[in-house]
Motif scaffolding. Structure first.
Motif, PDB file in Angstrom:
ATOM      1  N   VAL A  83       0.826  -1.206   0.000  1.00  0.00           N
ATOM      2  CA  VAL A  83       0.000   0.000   0.000  1.00  0.00           C
ATOM      3  C   VAL A  83       0.864   1.263   0.000  1.00  0.00           C
ATOM      4  CG1 VAL A  83      -1.673   1.323   1.338  1.00  0.00           C
ATOM      5  CG2 VAL A  83      -1.986  -1.137   1.051  1.00  0.00           C
ATOM      6  N   TYR A  84       1.947   1.275   0.791  1.00  0.00           N
ATOM      7  CA  TYR A  84       2.755   2.499   0.907  1.00  0.00           C
ATOM      8  C   TYR A  84       3.375   2.921  -0.428  1.00  0.00           C
ATOM      9  CZ  TYR A  84       6.782  -0.666   1.125  1.00  0.00           C
ATOM     10  OH  TYR A  84       7.715  -1.624   0.851  1.00  0.00           O
ATOM     11  N   LEU A  85       3.601   1.985  -1.338  1.00  0.00           N
ATOM     12  CA  LEU A  85       4.164   2.341  -2.646  1.00  0.00           C
ATOM     13  C   LEU A  85       3.158   3.095  -3.516  1.00  0.00           C
ATOM     14  CD1 LEU A  85       6.060  -0.942  -3.565  1.00  0.00           C
ATOM     15  CD2 LEU A  85       7.026   1.194  -2.712  1.00  0.00           C
ATOM     16  N   TRP A  86       1.880   2.930  -3.217  1.00  0.00           N
ATOM     17  CA  TRP A  86       0.829   3.527  -4.040  1.00  0.00           C
ATOM     18  C   TRP A  86       0.518   4.977  -3.683  1.00  0.00           C
ATOM     19  CZ3 TRP A  86      -1.738   1.621  -8.280  1.00  0.00           C
ATOM     20  CH2 TRP A  86      -1.354   0.338  -8.667  1.00  0.00           C
ATOM     21  N   GLU A  87       0.990   5.448  -2.534  1.00  0.00           N
ATOM     22  CA  GLU A  87       0.646   6.809  -2.117  1.00  0.00           C
ATOM     23  C   GLU A  87       1.091   7.828  -3.168  1.00  0.00           C
ATOM     24  OE1 GLU A  87       0.654   9.654   1.800  1.00  0.00           O
ATOM     25  OE2 GLU A  87       1.925   7.879   1.813  1.00  0.00           O
ATOM     26  N   ASP A  88       2.350   7.779  -3.579  1.00  0.00           N
ATOM     27  CA  ASP A  88       2.852   8.722  -4.583  1.00  0.00           C
ATOM     28  C   ASP A  88       2.256   8.454  -5.954  1.00  0.00           C
ATOM     29  OD1 ASP A  88       4.395  10.130  -2.804  1.00  0.00           O
ATOM     30  OD2 ASP A  88       6.203   8.957  -3.178  1.00  0.00           O
ATOM     31  N   ILE A  89       2.058   7.185  -6.297  1.00  0.00           N
ATOM     32  CA  ILE A  89       1.483   6.841  -7.605  1.00  0.00           C
ATOM     33  C   ILE A  89       0.113   7.499  -7.763  1.00  0.00           C
ATOM     34  CG2 ILE A  89       0.589   4.949  -9.034  1.00  0.00           C
ATOM     35  CD1 ILE A  89       2.743   3.143  -7.724  1.00  0.00           C
ATOM     36  N   ILE A  90      -0.714   7.385  -6.734  1.00  0.00           N
ATOM     37  CA  ILE A  90      -2.071   7.944  -6.814  1.00  0.00           C
ATOM     38  C   ILE A  90      -2.044   9.468  -6.761  1.00  0.00           C
ATOM     39  CG2 ILE A  90      -4.261   8.103  -5.555  1.00  0.00           C
ATOM     40  CD1 ILE A  90      -4.035   5.067  -5.142  1.00  0.00           C
ATOM     41  N   LYS A  91      -1.153  10.053  -5.963  1.00  0.00           N
ATOM     42  CA  LYS A  91      -1.032  11.522  -5.922  1.00  0.00           C
ATOM     43  C   LYS A  91      -0.582  12.075  -7.269  1.00  0.00           C
ATOM     44  CE  LYS A  91       0.048  12.283  -1.072  1.00  0.00           C
ATOM     45  NZ  LYS A  91       1.164  12.429  -0.135  1.00  0.00           N
ATOM     46  N   ASN A  92       0.331  11.375  -7.927  1.00  0.00           N
ATOM     47  CA  ASN A  92       0.882  11.856  -9.199  1.00  0.00           C
ATOM     48  C   ASN A  92      -0.011  11.541 -10.391  1.00  0.00           C
ATOM     49  OD1 ASN A  92       3.117  12.828  -7.833  1.00  0.00           O
ATOM     50  ND2 ASN A  92       4.266  10.949  -8.093  1.00  0.00           N
ATOM     51  N   ASN A  93      -0.937  10.600 -10.253  1.00  0.00           N
ATOM     52  CA  ASN A  93      -1.849  10.200 -11.334  1.00  0.00           C
ATOM     53  C   ASN A  93      -3.274  10.161 -10.805  1.00  0.00           C
ATOM     54  OD1 ASN A  93       0.313   9.234 -13.391  1.00  0.00           O
ATOM     55  ND2 ASN A  93       0.838   8.160 -11.520  1.00  0.00           N
ATOM     56  N   PRO A  94      -3.835  11.321 -10.453  1.00  0.00           N
ATOM     57  CA  PRO A  94      -5.104  11.332  -9.718  1.00  0.00           C
ATOM     58  C   PRO A  94      -6.296  10.764 -10.476  1.00  0.00           C
ATOM     59  CG  PRO A  94      -4.474  13.557 -10.367  1.00  0.00           C
ATOM     60  CD  PRO A  94      -3.308  12.665 -10.676  1.00  0.00           C
ATOM     61  N   ASN A  95      -6.261  10.719 -11.795  1.00  0.00           N
ATOM     62  CA  ASN A  95      -7.420  10.232 -12.557  1.00  0.00           C
ATOM     63  C   ASN A  95      -7.148   8.923 -13.286  1.00  0.00           C
ATOM     64  OD1 ASN A  95      -9.134  12.468 -11.916  1.00  0.00           O
ATOM     65  ND2 ASN A  95      -7.863  13.693 -13.262  1.00  0.00           N
ATOM     66  N   LYS A  96      -6.122   8.197 -12.863  1.00  0.00           N
ATOM     67  CA  LYS A  96      -5.721   6.998 -13.596  1.00  0.00           C
ATOM     68  C   LYS A  96      -6.304   5.705 -13.031  1.00  0.00           C
ATOM     69  CE  LYS A  96      -1.592   4.671 -15.314  1.00  0.00           C
ATOM     70  NZ  LYS A  96      -0.139   4.657 -15.377  1.00  0.00           N
ATOM     71  N   TYR A  97      -6.478   5.623 -11.720  1.00  0.00           N
ATOM     72  CA  TYR A  97      -6.861   4.351 -11.095  1.00  0.00           C
ATOM     73  C   TYR A  97      -8.262   4.401 -10.502  1.00  0.00           C
ATOM     74  CZ  TYR A  97      -2.003   3.184 -11.718  1.00  0.00           C
ATOM     75  OH  TYR A  97      -0.792   2.950 -12.291  1.00  0.00           O
ATOM     76  N   TYR A  98      -9.008   3.323 -10.738  1.00  0.00           N
ATOM     77  CA  TYR A  98     -10.389   3.229 -10.280  1.00  0.00           C
ATOM     78  C   TYR A  98     -10.618   1.901  -9.562  1.00  0.00           C
ATOM     79  CZ  TYR A  98     -11.326   7.148 -13.366  1.00  0.00           C
ATOM     80  OH  TYR A  98     -11.313   8.363 -13.967  1.00  0.00           O
ATOM     81  N   LYS A  99     -11.606   1.888  -8.650  1.00  0.00           N
ATOM     82  CA  LYS A  99     -11.950   0.660  -7.944  1.00  0.00           C
ATOM     83  C   LYS A  99     -12.679  -0.318  -8.866  1.00  0.00           C
ATOM     84  CE  LYS A  99     -13.816   2.851  -4.352  1.00  0.00           C
ATOM     85  NZ  LYS A  99     -14.518   3.081  -3.108  1.00  0.00           N
ATOM     86  N   GLN A 100     -13.398   0.221  -9.834  1.00  0.00           N
ATOM     87  CA  GLN A 100     -14.127  -0.607 -10.790  1.00  0.00           C
ATOM     88  C   GLN A 100     -13.805  -0.119 -12.187  1.00  0.00           C
ATOM     89  OE1 GLN A 100     -18.162   0.090  -9.604  1.00  0.00           O
ATOM     90  NE2 GLN A 100     -18.140  -1.537  -8.074  1.00  0.00           N
ATOM     91  N   LYS A 101     -14.024  -0.983 -13.155  1.00  0.00           N
ATOM     92  CA  LYS A 101     -13.796  -0.617 -14.548  1.00  0.00           C
ATOM     93  C   LYS A 101     -14.894   0.362 -14.968  1.00  0.00           C
ATOM     94  CE  LYS A 101     -13.054  -3.009 -18.909  1.00  0.00           C
ATOM     95  NZ  LYS A 101     -13.005  -4.330 -19.541  1.00  0.00           N
ATOM     96  N   PRO A 102     -14.519   1.586 -15.409  1.00  0.00           N
ATOM     97  CA  PRO A 102     -15.547   2.534 -15.852  1.00  0.00           C
ATOM     98  C   PRO A 102     -16.284   2.017 -17.090  1.00  0.00           C
ATOM     99  CG  PRO A 102     -13.424   3.623 -15.519  1.00  0.00           C
ATOM    100  CD  PRO A 102     -13.194   2.142 -15.462  1.00  0.00           C
TER     101      PRO A 102
END
Length: 51
Positions: free
Chosen positions: A29-48
């Motif tokens: 989980v800790y590796l994802w903090e920067d990934i999500i901050k730097n790519n705010p619209n890239k990852y979703y809980k479900q497939k759009p």
């Protein structure tokens, strides 16, 4: 549907990578903090819909 927030993720969770159109698995989980901050619209809980 809103992109995932860092506070919502947990180890073993699958996230939809909307840029590469594939599922990513969260292992550390800790590796994802920067990934999500730097790519705010890239990852979703479900497939759009439509992707």
């Amino acid at each position: 549907m809103d992109p995932v927030k860092f506070e919502e993720i947990y180890s073993g969770m699958k996230l939809w990578d909307n840029e590469n159109k594939r599922w990513q698995k969260v292992l550390r989980v800790y590796l994802w903090e920067d990934i999500i901050k730097n790519n705010p619209n890239k990852y979703y809980k479900q497939k759009p819909q439509g992707s």
